[in-house]
Design a protein around this motif. Sequence first.
Motif, PDB file in Angstrom:
ATOM      1  N   SER A   1       0.827  -1.197   0.000  1.00 10.80           N
ATOM      2  CA  SER A   1       0.000   0.000   0.000  1.00 10.80           C
ATOM      3  C   SER A   1       0.866   1.252   0.000  1.00 10.80           C
ATOM      4  CB  SER A   1      -0.883   0.024   1.253  1.00 10.80           C
ATOM      5  OG  SER A   1      -1.789  -1.039   1.225  1.00 10.80           O
TER       6      SER A   1
ATOM      7  N   ILE B   1       1.142   6.864   3.525  1.00  9.56           N
ATOM      8  CA  ILE B   1       0.595   8.221   3.449  1.00  9.56           C
ATOM      9  C   ILE B   1       0.911   9.011   4.719  1.00  9.56           C
ATOM     10  CG2 ILE B   1      -1.535   9.565   3.203  1.00  9.56           C
ATOM     11  CD1 ILE B   1      -2.659   7.186   1.591  1.00  9.56           C
TER      12      ILE B   1
ATOM     13  N   ILE C   1       2.911  11.307  -0.038  1.00  9.62           N
ATOM     14  CA  ILE C   1       2.602   9.885  -0.156  1.00  9.62           C
ATOM     15  C   ILE C   1       3.842   9.193  -0.712  1.00  9.62           C
ATOM     16  CG2 ILE C   1       1.134   8.175  -1.296  1.00  9.62           C
ATOM     17  CD1 ILE C   1      -1.016  10.240  -1.613  1.00  9.62           C
TER      18      ILE C   1
ATOM     19  N   ASP D   1     -10.176   2.115  -1.295  1.00 17.25           N
ATOM     20  CA  ASP D   1      -9.198   1.955  -0.208  1.00 17.25           C
ATOM     21  C   ASP D   1      -8.304   3.174  -0.056  1.00 17.25           C
ATOM     22  OD1 ASP D   1     -10.164  -0.499   0.466  1.00 17.25           O
ATOM     23  OD2 ASP D   1      -8.676  -1.639  -0.666  1.00 17.25           O
ATOM     24  N   ILE D   2      -7.872   3.746  -1.172  1.00 21.73           N
ATOM     25  CA  ILE D   2      -6.999   4.925  -1.050  1.00 21.73           C
ATOM     26  C   ILE D   2      -7.801   6.131  -0.559  1.00 21.73           C
ATOM     27  CG2 ILE D   2      -7.148   5.874  -3.411  1.00 21.73           C
ATOM     28  CD1 ILE D   2      -4.059   6.299  -3.171  1.00 21.73           C
TER      29      ILE D   2
ATOM     30  N   GLU E   1     -10.048   6.094   1.688  1.00 25.71           N
ATOM     31  CA  GLU E   1     -10.119   5.987   3.151  1.00 25.71           C
ATOM     32  C   GLU E   1      -8.815   6.407   3.828  1.00 25.71           C
ATOM     33  OE1 GLU E   1     -11.224   1.932   3.672  1.00 25.71           O
ATOM     34  OE2 GLU E   1     -13.316   2.256   3.069  1.00 25.71           O
ATOM     35  N   LYS E   2      -7.704   6.332   3.097  1.00 20.88           N
ATOM     36  CA  LYS E   2      -6.402   6.630   3.688  1.00 20.88           C
ATOM     37  C   LYS E   2      -5.943   8.075   3.471  1.00 20.88           C
ATOM     38  CE  LYS E   2      -4.770   1.885   2.794  1.00 20.88           C
ATOM     39  NZ  LYS E   2      -4.426   1.413   4.134  1.00 20.88           N
ATOM     40  N   LEU E   3      -6.449   8.724   2.432  1.00 25.09           N
ATOM     41  CA  LEU E   3      -5.969  10.066   2.099  1.00 25.09           C
ATOM     42  C   LEU E   3      -6.416  11.103   3.127  1.00 25.09           C
ATOM     43  CD1 LEU E   3      -6.691  10.090  -1.736  1.00 25.09           C
ATOM     44  CD2 LEU E   3      -4.427  10.219  -0.682  1.00 25.09           C
TER      45      LEU E   3
END
Length: 243
Positions: free
Chosen positions: A136, A139, A144, A187-188, A190-192
């Motif tokens: 993954s 971040i 990133i 998924d990204i 949720e992480k950003l």
Amino acid sequence: MGRPIKILIVEDEMVIAANISLQLTTLGYEVTGIVPRGEEAILQIKQNQPDIVLLDICLKGDIDGIETAQIMQNDYDIPIIYLTANADEDNFNRAKTTNPYAFISKPFKKLDLQRAIELTALKVQTDTHFKDEKLSPFILSDCIFVRHHEKMVKVDIKDILYIEAERNYCRIYSKGKEYLLVITLKDIDEKLPNQHFIRVHRSFIVNLSQIDEVATSHIVIAKKAIPLSKTLKEELLKRLQTI
């Protein structure tokens, strides 16, 4: 030990196809089918997706091997090895546009086929291993770290323009560079960091600070028109008002 590499044979000369199938099975590969026409190959791929397609260029039927490859590549990223008895310049140049892994001229030696399949299978297994790592992006608040050419490289958040979904991947567009990530857009998202990014469409996340225009049904970033979903537009306008 992993599963055997799956190979679909698309060849209208059935004696040749049967011989290829026997050789591949002997070498430990799994032949998912033998079909004589491009139209049947497309249906077969939908039902049982192979790892490699062995494809005769000159097929009978409405579409030849190259057209079959072009249709297939609209939905699938499957390595192609072309079989051809007619390696003229026009066909070769057309075939090149589909980025085949190899060309095998008929009549071919068993060793030529074996080596082409082995080299392609090795590439498939390497790529599969890379994809399965599911490394993954890392971040942080202002950048990133993404995987790029076997390295982790730093991408500043302020330089990211937008992110686009590509099936189970997503592509980051930053100033002057692109990065393909092995992660879904969901998924990204949720992480950003929420203060910088917003989902504006099922296939797009944008950097709020990079938006140049907001129109009725799209956004413009760096001269690229990005579709804007009706259901997400209200949230975008609220976010822009608070900046």
